[in-house]
Enzyme design. Structure first.
Site, PDB file in Angstrom:
ATOM      1  N   PHE A   1       0.798  -1.055  -0.264  1.00 53.74           N
ATOM      2  CA  PHE A   1       0.150  -0.091  -0.135  1.00 53.74           C
ATOM      3  C   PHE A   1       0.938   1.354  -0.045  1.00 53.74           C
ATOM      4  CE2 PHE A   1      -3.022  -3.169   1.932  1.00 53.74           C
ATOM      5  CZ  PHE A   1      -3.803  -3.148   0.885  1.00 53.74           C
ATOM      6  N   CYS A   2       0.435   2.489  -0.735  1.00 54.62           N
ATOM      7  CA  CYS A   2       1.172   3.534  -0.741  1.00 54.62           C
ATOM      8  C   CYS A   2       1.219   4.175   0.469  1.00 54.62           C
ATOM      9  CB  CYS A   2       0.267   4.439  -1.722  1.00 54.62           C
ATOM     10  SG  CYS A   2       0.488   6.376  -1.356  1.00 54.62           S
ATOM     11  N   PHE A   3       0.190   3.923   1.285  1.00 55.24           N
ATOM     12  CA  PHE A   3       0.660   4.562   2.791  1.00 55.24           C
ATOM     13  C   PHE A   3       1.356   3.890   3.748  1.00 55.24           C
ATOM     14  CE2 PHE A   3      -2.995   6.979   0.633  1.00 55.24           C
ATOM     15  CZ  PHE A   3      -2.758   8.139   0.987  1.00 55.24           C
TER      16      PHE A   3
ATOM     17  N   LYS B   1       1.855   8.473   7.282  1.00 47.90           N
ATOM     18  CA  LYS B   1       1.800   9.210   6.146  1.00 47.90           C
ATOM     19  C   LYS B   1       0.312   9.591   5.655  1.00 47.90           C
ATOM     20  CE  LYS B   1       2.748   8.037   1.215  1.00 47.90           C
ATOM     21  NZ  LYS B   1       3.657   7.072   0.395  1.00 47.90           N
TER      22      LYS B   1
END
Lengths: 128, 275
Positions: B155-157, B177
Site C-alpha cells: 500500500f502507498c500509505f 503518512k
C-alpha cells in the site's frame, strides 16, 4: 559520450552498428532526472515499432515513464540483463546500459534525430 | 499570464476516472498549462500502481471483492473512497514538469500550508528520513526512500518517499503518512495522481485501513473536500504566480464519449492483470 550518437527529443539515444542495426538507450540526462530506478519493462524481440511509439516502461520511485522508439523498425535484440541491474543505466548509460537493438525500416529516419550539440542545447534549456 | 484550471467531478468508477485522467493529460498538453481535477469514487476502489503485481493484490484478504483498477502512474496501492483524490497534469516544458520531485514538492508544499491554516501540522518526509511509522505491525520500523516492493509495502500509505506528507502518529515519536502522489511521465506531459487520506476507510480491514487526518487531529473538524480542494488550488496558483480558473462544470462534461472509449482499456483484464 561517443560522437556518433543521435538523440530523440524524448531522451533516447541511437548508435548505428555494423550490419545495419542501431543500438538504442536512454540518455544520462533522463536517467539522472528520474533517480532511483526500480523496475523496467523491455520490448519483446520481434516487435515492430514506429518512431515515437512507446516500446517500454521504466519506474523510478513513484513515477512511471514511457520509453519511446527513436526510429521505426523491428526489435532484434534487448538487453535482458538490464532490468535486473538498473544501476547500470546510471553507471554506463551509453555502453552496458543499452536497452535494445532495432533493425530500421528506413535508416534515413536517423537524419531527423538530434546530434549531440543540438541535444545538449535542448537539455540545457530544460527548466530546472 | 499562467493559468491553473480546476475541475470538480463527481463520483465515477475506477476505469472512468483513470480514462478521464489520461484525457486530462492531453488537455494540459493542448493548453500548455497546469490543469487539476478532483474527483470521487462510486464505490470503495483499490487503485494499483502501474508496476504492481496483480498476484500481490489478490493475496491481500482485506481487499478481496473490492473493485480494482490499475493506474497509469507508479507508486503503491491506494484504497479510495474516504480520501481527497486528485489528478494534475503539466507539460514537461513547464517549470514543474521537468523532474518528478519538483512537481511533488510544489503540490505537497501547498497542502502543508493549507493544513497549517486549519491548525493541522503536516510536513514532507525528508529524503533519506527514517521516522518510525505509527504501527509496527503495518510496516518495518525503518522507512526507506526506495520502495521495497514486498508485502509490507504493497500500500502507498505504508511506503515513504521524499516529499510524502506525514503527521505525528498516535504514539509518541511516530508519524503517519497522510498524502502521497505518483506520476506517469509521457512524451511531453506529466500526469500526477495523488491522495490525501481524510477519514479512515472502514469498509476495508487491516492492513488496507490506514490512519487518516481525522484520526490524527484532536479537537479539530476535518474540512470537507470542496473547501480543502479550493484552498489548495488557490495555494498552488499562488506558488505558481498563476491565475486560478475554476470551471463551472465537471471535466467529464462534453467528453463522455472520449472518456468512455478510453475507459474500456482500464476495464479489461489484460490491462489490470498485465503484471
Amino acid at each position: 559520450m561517443a560522437a556518433d550518437l543521435k538523440f530523440a527529443k524524448t531522451h533516447e539515444w541511437v548508435r548505428p552498428e555494423s550490419g545495419g542495426v542501431v543500438t538504442v538507450g536512454i540518455s544520462s540526462y533522463a536517467v539522472e532526472a528520474l533517480t532511483d530506478l526500480v523496475f523496467m519493462q523491455l520490448p519483446a524481440v520481434g516487435r515492430k515499432v514506429k518512431a515515437g511509439e512507446s516500446f517500454g516502461e521504466i519506474e523510478s520511485v513513484k513515477a512511471v515513464s514511457d520509453l519511446y522508439a527513436p526510429i521505426s523498425g523491428e526489435i532484434v535484440e534487448v538487453n535482458s540483463a538490464l532490468p535486473g541491474k538498473l544501476e547500470t543505466l546510471g553507471k554506463d548509460p551509453y555502453g552496458e546500459g543499452w536497452v535494445a537493438r532495432i533493425k530500421p525500416d528506413n535508416p534515413a529516419e536517423m537524419d531527423g534525430l538530434l546530434d549531440r550539440t543540438s541535444y545538449d542545447a535542448l537539455v540545457g534549456s530544460q527548466p530546472h | 499570464m499562467n493559468t491553473l484550471t480546476i475541475w470538480w467531478d463527481g463520483a465515477a468508477d475506477g476505469p472512468t476516472n483513470m480514462a478521464a485522467d489520461e484525457c486530462l493529460a492531453a488537455e494540459a498538453e493542448r493548453r500548455g498549462s497546469l490543469v487539476l481535477r478532483f474527483y470521487g469514487w462510486s464505490d470503495t476502489t483499490i487503485s494499483l500502481g502501474g508496476f504492481q503485481k496483480i498476484g500481490d493484490a489478490r493475496q491481500v484478504e482485506a481487499i478481496r471483492g473490492v473493485p480494482l483498477v490499475r493506474r497509469p502512474s507508479g507508486g503503491g496501492a491506494i484504497v479510495h473512497g474516504s480520501d481527497l483524490t486528485y489528478a494534475a497534469a503539466v507539460p514537461k516544458s513547464h517549470p514543474w514538469g521537468a523532474s518528478p520531485q519538483v512537481f511533488y514538492d510544489a503540490l505537497h508544499g501547498a497542502m502543508v500550508e493549507v493544513l497549517a491554516e486549519l491548525g493541522i501540522r503536516a510536513w514532507p518526509h525528508p529524503a533519506g528520513g527514517s521516522t518510525p511509522v505509527s504501527s509496527p505491525k503495518r510496516a518495518p520500523a525503518v522507512t526507506v526512500d526506495r520502495p521495497l516492493h514486498d508485502e509490507a509495502q504493497f500500500f502507498c500509505f505504508d511506503r515513504r518517499a521524499s516529499g510524502d506528507l506525514v503527521m505525528a502518529g498516535p504514539a509518541e515519536g511516530t508519524s503517519s503518512k497522510i498524502m502521497g502522489s505518483a506520476q506517469r511521465r509521457l512524451a511531453s506531459v506529466v500526469l500526477q495522481h495523488g491522495s490525501l487520506l481524510l477519514r479512515r476507510n472502514t469498509t476495508v480491514g487491516n492492513p488496507a485501513c490506514h490512519p487518516a487526518v481525522a484520526d490524527l487531529v484532536v479537537g479539530l473538524e476535518v474540512p470537507d473536500e470542496a473547501v480543502l480542494s479550493l484552498a489548495w488550488g488557490r495555494r498552488i496558483a499562488r506558488g505558481l504566480g498563476a491565475m486560478l480558473r475554476e470551471e463551472d462544470g465537471p471535466f467529464l462534461r462534453g467528453m463522455e464519449s472520449e472518456v468512455a472509449a478510453q475507459a474500456s482499456r482500464f476495464r479489461e483484464e489484460w490491462w489490470t492483470a498485465r503484471r
